[in-house]
Design an enzyme around this catalytic site. Structure first.
Site, PDB file in Angstrom:
ATOM      1  N   GLY A  74      51.862  42.405  35.916  1.00 14.83           N
ATOM      2  CA  GLY A  74      52.100  43.482  36.860  1.00 14.83           C
ATOM      3  C   GLY A  74      52.275  42.955  38.270  1.00 14.83           C
ATOM      4  O   GLY A  74      53.069  43.484  39.051  1.00 14.83           O
ATOM      5  N   THR A  75      51.549  41.898  38.606  1.00 14.56           N
ATOM      6  CA  THR A  75      51.678  41.300  39.938  1.00 14.56           C
ATOM      7  C   THR A  75      53.086  40.789  40.177  1.00 14.56           C
ATOM      8  O   THR A  75      53.682  41.026  41.242  1.00 14.56           O
ATOM      9  CB  THR A  75      50.668  40.146  40.101  1.00 14.56           C
ATOM     10  N   HIS A 199      48.321  45.402  30.186  1.00 10.71           N
ATOM     11  CA  HIS A 199      46.909  45.371  29.793  1.00 10.71           C
ATOM     12  C   HIS A 199      46.162  46.616  30.258  1.00 10.71           C
ATOM     13  O   HIS A 199      45.094  46.936  29.738  1.00 10.71           O
ATOM     14  CB  HIS A 199      46.225  44.102  30.319  1.00 10.71           C
ATOM     15  N   CYS A 322      41.214  44.334  43.764  1.00 16.76           N
ATOM     16  CA  CYS A 322      42.116  43.187  43.878  1.00 16.76           C
ATOM     17  C   CYS A 322      41.360  41.868  43.736  1.00 16.76           C
ATOM     18  O   CYS A 322      41.909  40.890  43.234  1.00 16.76           O
ATOM     19  CB  CYS A 322      42.815  43.193  45.231  1.00 16.76           C
TER      20      CYS A 322
END
Length: 377
Positions: A74-75, A199, A322
């Site tokens: 996703g990052t 995930h 984060c």
């Protein structure tokens, strides 16, 4: 404590693999190993499997298959989506508007690009309002190239009105981090590019989604790679992509029923912890993710809370979503004006039930009392 006796309440970072994903992953390991660019039989089969995964994702999210790109996380999807929109708008401006509660992936991407930024403040419940966006647009000293507003916040669960924000932005394209919401809520309209993370919905780790609207101006911000999908780089993990697609399809099919059940459990948590002394529930009370709740406890450290609850068999999170491993103070809570230490974040997985929630709520008052006694309260 045995795994069977533990209660996992940190599904946002450690949701077990969905049964649908497990079955598909095992089957695909023997079929999807080849390079989908090759013209031989194994390569063509791999390409068909990759296209099938893209088709399932597109159908689940109500987008076009050619708008779907599989990334390594996703990052990476956040980085590619946001920076690709920014690069494509170089002639129109350089400024990036972003909400004060964006994930660190957004901040890291913008620092790496050296882009000028302006922050859109949020309300005390973490909400990005249309008026705040309007004010930030008007206050920008240079033309705005792109805006970044997440669909739902990773830490407090507040859901933002993305279509209204996009309407306020007008011609300025909107990047939406939907990592926390995809699979939990329908994907909103109004974005030019969006990101998601498998995930989070019970797919395998190491799979992200980059969504780029047909017709949106997007240019690859990183070195080109000769792949099947020009928006990606590296060899696609086809078995993992198929498993992610299967899990997403399953989650979407049970979205309403699961969401209603989890929302009721979260409401039970919100009511119970709000009644405890010196405990504040944060985030929107109704406009929120169905499975996530965060509360802050005065006079108690987040690290001690996590370790004590873990000792009792409850897996919870604290600190910034984060940088939870460092238990760094949360920039999200700071932007909301909330207590940045002593916070607990619960995110319910598919298996979380009334028993699990009840056990935590029974244990929590005693834990808080012991920890506060330790510091002389």
């Amino acid at each position: 404590m045995s795994a069977e006796a533990r209660t996992g309440l940190d599904a946002a970072s450690s949701e077990p693999l969905h049964p649908a994903a497990r079955d598909v992953l095992l089957a695909a390991l023997d079929q999807g190993y080849a390079d989908p660019r090759r013209l031989h039989h194994d390569g063509r089969r791999a390409r068909l499997l990759l296209d099938n995964a893209r088709e399932v994702v597109a159908q689940s999210l109500q987008v076009r298959p050619d708008e779907v790109t599989f990334t390594s996380s996703g990052t990476e999807a956040v980085h590619r989506g946001l920076l690709g929109l920014h690069r494509a708008r170089a002639r129109h401006g350089s400024m990036v508007l972003h909400s004060a509660v964006e994930h660190s992936a957004v901040h890291h991407a913008l620092r790496w690009a050296g882009a000028p930024t302006a922050e859109v403040p949020v309300t005390a419940t973490g909400l990005v309002t249309r008026g705040a966006v309007r004010t930030a647009l008007a206050a920008s000293a240079v033309p705005v190239a792109v805006a970044a507003v997440q669909h739902a916040n990773h830490e407090v669960g507040t859901v933002h009105a993305v279509p209204e924000i996009a309407e306020e932005l007008g011609e300025v394209p909107l990047f939406v981090d939907a990592c926390a919401s995809v699979g939990r809520l329908p994907l909103p309209d109004g974005w030019a590019a969006a990101a998601a993370s498998a995930h989070k919905w019970g797919g395998p780790a190491g799979v992200g989604l980059l969504l780029v609207r047909k017709g949106a101006r997007w240019r690859n911000p990183f070195p080109e790679d000769d792949r099947v999908d020009p928006r990606s780089s590296g060899f696609e993990n086809i078995p993992a992509a198929l498993a992610a697609a299967a899990a997403l399809q399953a989650m979407v099919s049970e979205q309403q029923a699961l969401g209603a059940r989890q929302s009721a459990l979260v409401e039970r948590v919100r009511s119970a912890v709000a009644a405890l002394p010196d405990v504040e529930v944060v985030g929107e009370p109704s406009q929120r993710l169905p499975h996530l709740v965060t509360f802050s406890c005065l006079y108690v450290g987040g690290e001690r809370l996590v370790t004590e609850l873990d000792r009792l068999g409850f897996g919870v999170a604290s600190g910034s979503a984060c940088t939870a491993s460092t238990l760094a103070p949360s920039h999200v809570l700071a932007a909301m004006g909330a207590l940045t230490h002593g916070n607990v974040r619960l995110s319910l997985g598919r298996s979380a039930d009334s028993r699990a929630v009840g056990s935590l709520l029974s244990a929590l008052p005693g834990v808080l009392e012991r920890l506060r006694t330790e510091v002389g309260l």
